[in-house]
Design a protein around this motif. Structure first.
Motif, PDB file in Angstrom:
ATOM      1  N   ILE A  84       0.874  -1.173   0.000  1.00 51.38           N
ATOM      2  CA  ILE A  84       0.000   0.000   0.000  1.00 51.38           C
ATOM      3  C   ILE A  84       0.910   1.222   0.000  1.00 51.38           C
ATOM      4  O   ILE A  84       1.784   1.353   0.858  1.00 51.38           O
ATOM      5  CB  ILE A  84      -0.906   0.029   1.252  1.00 51.38           C
ATOM      6  N   SER A  85       0.693   2.121  -0.972  1.00 55.61           N
ATOM      7  CA  SER A  85       1.550   3.301  -1.067  1.00 55.61           C
ATOM      8  C   SER A  85       1.255   4.298   0.045  1.00 55.61           C
ATOM      9  O   SER A  85       0.171   4.299   0.636  1.00 55.61           O
ATOM     10  CB  SER A  85       1.365   3.978  -2.425  1.00 55.61           C
ATOM     11  N   ALA A  86       2.238   5.142   0.313  1.00 56.11           N
ATOM     12  CA  ALA A  86       2.095   6.169   1.338  1.00 56.11           C
ATOM     13  C   ALA A  86       1.017   7.164   0.926  1.00 56.11           C
ATOM     14  O   ALA A  86       0.738   7.367  -0.256  1.00 56.11           O
ATOM     15  CB  ALA A  86       3.422   6.893   1.530  1.00 56.11           C
ATOM     16  N   GLY A  87       0.420   7.782   1.928  1.00 57.28           N
ATOM     17  CA  GLY A  87      -0.579   8.812   1.659  1.00 57.28           C
ATOM     18  C   GLY A  87      -1.364   9.137   2.901  1.00 57.28           C
ATOM     19  O   GLY A  87      -1.445   8.329   3.823  1.00 57.28           O
ATOM     20  N   GLY A  88      -1.929  10.320   2.935  1.00 55.61           N
ATOM     21  CA  GLY A  88      -2.747  10.711   4.070  1.00 55.61           C
ATOM     22  C   GLY A  88      -1.989  10.687   5.387  1.00 55.61           C
ATOM     23  O   GLY A  88      -2.571  10.397   6.423  1.00 55.61           O
ATOM     24  N   GLY A  89      -0.690  10.958   5.331  1.00 53.42           N
ATOM     25  CA  GLY A  89       0.107  10.949   6.549  1.00 53.42           C
ATOM     26  C   GLY A  89       0.561   9.570   6.986  1.00 53.42           C
ATOM     27  O   GLY A  89       1.226   9.432   8.009  1.00 53.42           O
ATOM     28  N   GLU A  90       0.201   8.532   6.241  1.00 57.24           N
ATOM     29  CA  GLU A  90       0.630   7.172   6.574  1.00 57.24           C
ATOM     30  C   GLU A  90       1.802   6.770   5.689  1.00 57.24           C
ATOM     31  O   GLU A  90       1.906   7.205   4.548  1.00 57.24           O
ATOM     32  CB  GLU A  90      -0.521   6.185   6.385  1.00 57.24           C
ATOM     33  N   PRO A  91       2.683   5.889   6.189  1.00 55.70           N
ATOM     34  CA  PRO A  91       3.843   5.446   5.411  1.00 55.70           C
ATOM     35  C   PRO A  91       3.459   4.369   4.394  1.00 55.70           C
ATOM     36  O   PRO A  91       2.340   3.844   4.416  1.00 55.70           O
ATOM     37  CB  PRO A  91       4.753   4.847   6.485  1.00 55.70           C
ATOM     38  N   ARG A 128     -10.020   0.700   3.408  1.00 54.54           N
ATOM     39  CA  ARG A 128      -9.731   2.078   3.830  1.00 54.54           C
ATOM     40  C   ARG A 128      -8.680   2.721   2.920  1.00 54.54           C
ATOM     41  O   ARG A 128      -8.808   3.885   2.536  1.00 54.54           O
ATOM     42  CB  ARG A 128      -9.251   2.115   5.276  1.00 54.54           C
ATOM     43  N   ALA A 129      -7.643   1.956   2.582  1.00 52.68           N
ATOM     44  CA  ALA A 129      -6.599   2.481   1.691  1.00 52.68           C
ATOM     45  C   ALA A 129      -7.198   2.831   0.327  1.00 52.68           C
ATOM     46  O   ALA A 129      -6.892   3.880  -0.240  1.00 52.68           O
ATOM     47  CB  ALA A 129      -5.466   1.475   1.541  1.00 52.68           C
ATOM     48  N   ALA A 130      -8.067   1.974  -0.193  1.00 53.06           N
ATOM     49  CA  ALA A 130      -8.721   2.247  -1.482  1.00 53.06           C
ATOM     50  C   ALA A 130      -9.622   3.471  -1.366  1.00 53.06           C
ATOM     51  O   ALA A 130      -9.638   4.328  -2.265  1.00 53.06           O
ATOM     52  CB  ALA A 130      -9.518   1.032  -1.937  1.00 53.06           C
ATOM     53  N   ASP A 131     -10.355   3.567  -0.280  1.00 59.20           N
ATOM     54  CA  ASP A 131     -11.235   4.724  -0.072  1.00 59.20           C
ATOM     55  C   ASP A 131     -10.428   6.019  -0.009  1.00 59.20           C
ATOM     56  O   ASP A 131     -10.912   7.073  -0.429  1.00 59.20           O
ATOM     57  CB  ASP A 131     -12.053   4.567   1.211  1.00 59.20           C
ATOM     58  N   ASP A 132      -9.200   5.927   0.519  1.00 57.04           N
ATOM     59  CA  ASP A 132      -8.314   7.087   0.596  1.00 57.04           C
ATOM     60  C   ASP A 132      -7.552   7.312  -0.709  1.00 57.04           C
ATOM     61  O   ASP A 132      -6.681   8.175  -0.776  1.00 57.04           O
ATOM     62  CB  ASP A 132      -7.303   6.914   1.744  1.00 57.04           C
ATOM     63  N   ARG A 133      -7.866   6.506  -1.723  1.00 58.72           N
ATOM     64  CA  ARG A 133      -7.283   6.595  -3.059  1.00 58.72           C
ATOM     65  C   ARG A 133      -5.770   6.352  -3.063  1.00 58.72           C
ATOM     66  O   ARG A 133      -5.023   6.921  -3.850  1.00 58.72           O
ATOM     67  CB  ARG A 133      -7.643   7.914  -3.719  1.00 58.72           C
ATOM     68  N   ARG A 134      -5.335   5.459  -2.177  1.00 58.73           N
ATOM     69  CA  ARG A 134      -3.933   5.050  -2.154  1.00 58.73           C
ATOM     70  C   ARG A 134      -3.746   3.882  -3.115  1.00 58.73           C
ATOM     71  O   ARG A 134      -4.663   3.086  -3.320  1.00 58.73           O
ATOM     72  CB  ARG A 134      -3.525   4.660  -0.735  1.00 58.73           C
ATOM     73  N   ARG A 135      -2.569   3.757  -3.678  1.00 61.91           N
ATOM     74  CA  ARG A 135      -2.279   2.630  -4.584  1.00 61.91           C
ATOM     75  C   ARG A 135      -2.130   1.355  -3.777  1.00 61.91           C
ATOM     76  O   ARG A 135      -1.499   1.348  -2.721  1.00 61.91           O
ATOM     77  CB  ARG A 135      -1.010   2.877  -5.375  1.00 61.91           C
ATOM     78  N   ILE A 136      -2.690   0.283  -4.318  1.00 56.27           N
ATOM     79  CA  ILE A 136      -2.615  -1.038  -3.691  1.00 56.27           C
ATOM     80  C   ILE A 136      -2.142  -1.998  -4.773  1.00 56.27           C
ATOM     81  O   ILE A 136      -2.669  -1.998  -5.880  1.00 56.27           O
ATOM     82  CB  ILE A 136      -4.000  -1.477  -3.149  1.00 56.27           C
ATOM     83  N   SER A 137      -1.165  -2.833  -4.449  1.00 54.42           N
ATOM     84  CA  SER A 137      -0.548  -3.696  -5.465  1.00 54.42           C
ATOM     85  C   SER A 137      -1.448  -4.835  -5.934  1.00 54.42           C
ATOM     86  O   SER A 137      -1.193  -5.417  -6.984  1.00 54.42           O
ATOM     87  CB  SER A 137       0.778  -4.269  -4.950  1.00 54.42           C
TER      88      SER A 137
END
Length: 94
Positions: free
Chosen positions: A19-26, A70-79
């Motif tokens: 899961i790529s970084a984003g929203g203050g998360e690594p 949650r990561a998808a909802d935050d529009r973070r990349r997921i492998s």
């Protein structure tokens, strides 16, 4: 005895998801074990502990899936695609 690399190499008993970084998360690397009786072993590394031991916990499969949702909802990349993660957690890997 297996080497460190052999113990942590993804195989048919684990699914690795980045899961790529984003929203203050690594960035996060999450290894999902095979589910059993609605629970799954989750091993996780992030940019805070890449070279260390993973954080390990056993979660209900729905809680594990929620991490990726949650990561998808935050529009973070997921492998991996969410349907593939769901299938893995339901015991039907694609």
């Amino acid at each position: 005895m297996p080497t460190r690399e052999e113990r942590h190499t993804p195989g048919p008993e684990e699914m690795g998801v980045l899961i790529s970084a984003g929203g203050g998360e690594p960035d996060r690397l999450i290894m999902l074990g095979r589910p059993s009786r609605g629970r799954v072993l989750v091993r996780e590394w992030s940019t805070h502990n890449w070279s260390g031991a993973p954080d390990e916990r056993e979660l209900p499969t729905e809680h594990a899936y929620a991490i990726f949702q949650r990561a998808a909802d935050d529009r973070r990349r997921i492998s991996e695609a969410l349907p593939d993660i769901r299938a893995w957690l339901e015991g039907h890997p694609r």
